[in-house]
Design a protein around this motif. Structure first.
Motif, PDB file in Angstrom:
ATOM      1  N   ILE A 101       0.874  -1.169   0.000  1.00 12.71           N
ATOM      2  CA  ILE A 101       0.000   0.000   0.000  1.00 12.71           C
ATOM      3  C   ILE A 101       0.913   1.222   0.000  1.00 12.71           C
ATOM      4  N   THR A 102       0.938   1.959  -1.111  1.00 14.76           N
ATOM      5  CA  THR A 102       1.869   3.082  -1.214  1.00 14.76           C
ATOM      6  C   THR A 102       1.161   4.417  -1.007  1.00 14.76           C
ATOM      7  N   TYR A 103       1.888   5.316  -0.396  1.00 15.13           N
ATOM      8  CA  TYR A 103       1.479   6.706  -0.183  1.00 15.13           C
ATOM      9  C   TYR A 103       2.424   7.561  -1.022  1.00 15.13           C
ATOM     10  N   PRO A 104       2.095   7.805  -2.296  1.00 18.36           N
ATOM     11  CA  PRO A 104       3.030   8.511  -3.179  1.00 18.36           C
ATOM     12  C   PRO A 104       3.437   9.896  -2.677  1.00 18.36           C
ATOM     13  N   ASN A 105       2.518  10.653  -2.115  1.00 12.92           N
ATOM     14  CA  ASN A 105       2.848  12.011  -1.662  1.00 12.92           C
ATOM     15  C   ASN A 105       3.718  12.024  -0.411  1.00 12.92           C
ATOM     16  N   LEU A 106       3.669  10.958   0.363  1.00 15.18           N
ATOM     17  CA  LEU A 106       4.463  10.879   1.593  1.00 15.18           C
ATOM     18  C   LEU A 106       5.734  10.057   1.410  1.00 15.18           C
ATOM     19  N   LYS A 107       5.913   9.476   0.228  1.00 18.66           N
ATOM     20  CA  LYS A 107       7.057   8.605  -0.049  1.00 18.66           C
ATOM     21  C   LYS A 107       7.149   7.504   0.994  1.00 18.66           C
TER      22      LYS A 107
END
Length: 189
Positions: free
Chosen positions: A69-75
């Protein structure tokens, strides 16, 4: 003489004009991070488990019923691993705890929080790891008979606990929601 008078008058005027403002120290600056309002949806990938995830995250399908599960804006990402329980629950729990305590070298503190939901058959522990460790949140959940998942939060930056603490707390809410909404798929009888 007139030039000297003009020069002295100019210097005195400059001193009085420039010293009118009182000098104040700058106030302490605080990092102002704005996170989007949380909206959740059910995990859309077919797995032996299901739970709610944040709509703004991206799911990466991996083999063996694992997901990222990725959070692109939070890296950042939450890596979820799945293992079937086959008379090896003690081994799975020991392995999960070993992975948590590998961070003890860099961690200032490791705080476990147990959770039990007998109705949904979810039993597990969330570990909050303070300090400059590679992972700040880890958890495992099992139904104690058939299913076992382990999750770890990772940031794709050099660990600096003070800087990423707001993001850790933001994602911690999502992990708690994941655990609260976790349901095991019915195994065929």
């Amino acid at each position: 003489m007139r030039n000297i008078f003009i020069l002295i008058f100019s210097i005195i005027s400059f001193v009085f004009i420039s010293c009118n403002d009182t000098v104040l120290p700058k106030p302490t600056a605080y990092l102002s991070l704005e996170y989007p309002k949380k909206k959740y949806k059910k995990l859309s990938i077919q797995r032996p488990y299901s739970f709610d995830i944040l709509k703004s995250t991206t799911i990466i399908d991996e083999k063996n019923n694992w997901i990222k599960i990725t959070y692109p804006n939070l890296k950042a990402s939450i890596d979820i691993t799945y293992r079937p329980v086959q008379n090896n629950l003690k081994e799975l729990l020991t392995e999960a705890e070993k992975l948590v305590f590998k961070h003890a070298v860099k961690a200032e503190q490791i705080i476990p929080k147990d959770f039990v939901n007998s109705k949904k058959r979810t039993f597990g522990t969330l570990y909050e790891i303070t300090g400059n460790a590679a992972s700040h949140l880890q958890f495992h959940v099992t139904d104690s008979t058939d299913n076992f998942i382990k999750g770890s939060l990772y940031f794709y930056v050099k660990p600096n606990y003070d800087s990423i603490l707001p993001a850790v707390n933001y994602i911690k809410e999502d992990i708690l929601r994941l655990v609260e909404t976790l349901e095991w798929e019915k195994s065929p009888s």
